[in-house]
Design a protein around this motif. Sequence first.
Motif, PDB file in Angstrom:
ATOM      1  N   VAL A  11       0.846  -1.187   0.000  1.00 25.83           N
ATOM      2  CA  VAL A  11       0.000   0.000   0.000  1.00 25.83           C
ATOM      3  C   VAL A  11       0.884   1.241   0.000  1.00 25.83           C
ATOM      4  O   VAL A  11       1.577   1.524   0.970  1.00 25.83           O
ATOM      5  CB  VAL A  11      -0.951   0.010   1.208  1.00 25.83           C
ATOM      6  N   ASP A  12       0.860   1.963  -1.097  1.00 25.85           N
ATOM      7  CA  ASP A  12       1.533   3.218  -1.395  1.00 25.85           C
ATOM      8  C   ASP A  12       2.786   2.988  -2.244  1.00 25.85           C
ATOM      9  O   ASP A  12       3.620   2.116  -1.952  1.00 25.85           O
ATOM     10  CB  ASP A  12       1.935   4.020  -0.160  1.00 25.85           C
ATOM     11  N   ALA A  13       2.872   3.826  -3.278  1.00 18.15           N
ATOM     12  CA  ALA A  13       3.972   3.725  -4.239  1.00 18.15           C
ATOM     13  C   ALA A  13       4.917   4.905  -4.114  1.00 18.15           C
ATOM     14  O   ALA A  13       5.323   5.505  -5.110  1.00 18.15           O
ATOM     15  CB  ALA A  13       3.437   3.603  -5.653  1.00 18.15           C
ATOM     16  N   GLY A  14       5.273   5.262  -2.880  1.00 22.23           N
ATOM     17  CA  GLY A  14       6.370   6.183  -2.658  1.00 22.23           C
ATOM     18  C   GLY A  14       7.683   5.423  -2.766  1.00 22.23           C
ATOM     19  O   GLY A  14       7.701   4.234  -3.140  1.00 22.23           O
ATOM     20  N   PRO A  15       8.803   6.058  -2.445  1.00 18.98           N
ATOM     21  CA  PRO A  15      10.088   5.360  -2.554  1.00 18.98           C
ATOM     22  C   PRO A  15      10.137   4.055  -1.781  1.00 18.98           C
ATOM     23  O   PRO A  15      10.649   3.048  -2.287  1.00 18.98           O
ATOM     24  CB  PRO A  15      11.079   6.384  -1.992  1.00 18.98           C
ATOM     25  N   THR A  16       9.588   4.027  -0.567  1.00 11.65           N
ATOM     26  CA  THR A  16       9.658   2.810   0.249  1.00 11.65           C
ATOM     27  C   THR A  16       8.849   1.683  -0.371  1.00 11.65           C
ATOM     28  O   THR A  16       9.322   0.542  -0.475  1.00 11.65           O
ATOM     29  CB  THR A  16       9.170   3.105   1.675  1.00 11.65           C
ATOM     30  N   GLY A  17       7.614   1.973  -0.796  1.00 14.06           N
ATOM     31  CA  GLY A  17       6.791   0.938  -1.400  1.00 14.06           C
ATOM     32  C   GLY A  17       7.360   0.433  -2.718  1.00 14.06           C
ATOM     33  O   GLY A  17       7.364  -0.772  -2.994  1.00 14.06           O
ATOM     34  N   LEU A  18       7.852   1.347  -3.547  1.00 14.84           N
ATOM     35  CA  LEU A  18       8.440   0.947  -4.824  1.00 14.84           C
ATOM     36  C   LEU A  18       9.665   0.066  -4.623  1.00 14.84           C
ATOM     37  O   LEU A  18       9.840  -0.954  -5.306  1.00 14.84           O
ATOM     38  CB  LEU A  18       8.814   2.191  -5.632  1.00 14.84           C
ATOM     39  N   VAL A  19      10.505   0.453  -3.668  1.00 17.26           N
ATOM     40  CA  VAL A  19      11.708  -0.345  -3.390  1.00 17.26           C
ATOM     41  C   VAL A  19      11.332  -1.712  -2.831  1.00 17.26           C
ATOM     42  O   VAL A  19      11.972  -2.725  -3.150  1.00 17.26           O
ATOM     43  CB  VAL A  19      12.631   0.427  -2.424  1.00 17.26           C
ATOM     44  N   ALA A  20      10.285  -1.778  -2.002  1.00 13.99           N
ATOM     45  CA  ALA A  20       9.837  -3.081  -1.490  1.00 13.99           C
ATOM     46  C   ALA A  20       9.451  -4.001  -2.657  1.00 13.99           C
ATOM     47  O   ALA A  20       9.828  -5.185  -2.686  1.00 13.99           O
ATOM     48  CB  ALA A  20       8.661  -2.892  -0.533  1.00 13.99           C
ATOM     49  N   ALA A  21       8.718  -3.460  -3.620  1.00 10.83           N
ATOM     50  CA  ALA A  21       8.300  -4.270  -4.763  1.00 10.83           C
ATOM     51  C   ALA A  21       9.495  -4.714  -5.603  1.00 10.83           C
ATOM     52  O   ALA A  21       9.599  -5.887  -5.996  1.00 10.83           O
ATOM     53  CB  ALA A  21       7.316  -3.474  -5.624  1.00 10.83           C
ATOM     54  N   ILE A  22      10.413  -3.786  -5.878  1.00 12.20           N
ATOM     55  CA  ILE A  22      11.612  -4.135  -6.660  1.00 12.20           C
ATOM     56  C   ILE A  22      12.426  -5.206  -5.946  1.00 12.20           C
ATOM     57  O   ILE A  22      12.893  -6.171  -6.568  1.00 12.20           O
ATOM     58  CB  ILE A  22      12.466  -2.876  -6.911  1.00 12.20           C
TER      59      ILE A  22
END
Length: 433
Positions: A11-22
């Motif tokens: 939940v949320d596509a800020g830097p933290t969420g995007l990095v978690a997905a990557i």
Amino acid sequence: MSSQRTTILIVDAGPTGLVAAISLVNQGFHDIVIVEETSSKGKATRAITIHAATLEALDSIGCAEALIALGIKGTAMQIFDRSGLLMSTEFASLASYTKFPFVLLISQSTTEQVLEAHLKDLGIEVTRPEKAIGLKVNDNGDLDVTFESGKIITAQYVIGADGARSVVRNMAGVGFNDPDGTPPDERLAQMILADVAFSNGSPKFPTSQIHGTASGGRVFLTAPLPKESPDSEPIYRIGFNVPLSAGPPPPNPTTEYLQHYINEQGPLYLSSDPTVNTSPIHISKTVWATRFRTHAAIADKFMIRFDSSGERRRGIVVLVGDAAHIHAPAGGLGMNLGIRDAIFISPALAAHATATDQSLAENDRLLEQCISDRHTRALTTIQLTKRIMWVVGILGATTGRVFDISYWLLRLAGRIPFVKGRIAWNFSGLGNR
């Protein structure tokens, strides 16, 4: 009403969420959905610093070089009074510990664009706009997350990366308080951040340094930002505290408001007042400005288990980034810690999600240990930022400076090479990855 099922929902596509997905994809795990409540992140600059430990973590998932190519390699952090240097620390002192002996100056919006493009190249796209409004455990022990659109996503794991006002944290019923139970230092509680252009230049403008000015109980920050194009005008981040005696700052600070505080507490070379600056400088454009209050808080726990059946792979919420911890912006450490949370938790989470029945108990223990470690590192960072704010408060003391032993000891310490090296080390995050 539509429904969707996934193993891990972010939940949320800020830097933290995007990095978690990557990071999860880099572990070979692709059963991921990442959602963002806004249709577009926009151009707000927000966080601008990426420190050495974070660059190392980003390098491990193949994202560092693309960011470095778009940013400014910050070489030093310098603290002045309104007319002279008080102390300085150079990041080159980190060269024997990291291949990134600098602080990268880059807007958060650019960071997000780079990370989202990389994630898309890996085959995962952000679903937007989807605003989470409800979370409950279902009969199978999984989590049903409800969105404003009416959509329901069912997941075994939910990563809450949705910031200081985290909906996921609130829905999970997790407390969020200062770990020491102390209120913020009211002298530095009200803050303004803005990105501006100036009417003319000065040889004193920072080009690869972060400048802080502390005087009369007030602080002021100046840092360069990357140009959008070679021909575009230079943009600078400024930041300052607003004394309580001045009342609360406006929600959308105007150029006139910003100029007033530059003249009141910024370095003299930035003043528009010809009586103190023989070459007056004015703000020519305000690109972005915001206000906020500084305080520290940490979630009571970073991992919450909702399934009471004993099934260890269902009903798990993990909090990362500002959803898990916040602190004063001193040193620009907040986004850095969140990115490292995501990168270091993701391997343990992927292993947990794919564990066999035989290995699950061990992977469960490792995930718990990883979460506990991130909690400890968040506490360490909160204490560091409180110490930084205390130092800033001493350097900018309003009265009694001539006879203030603490002030003179700090000025002396700031000239000792070992102390300067330790300051750079603490900012870098290399000792608190």
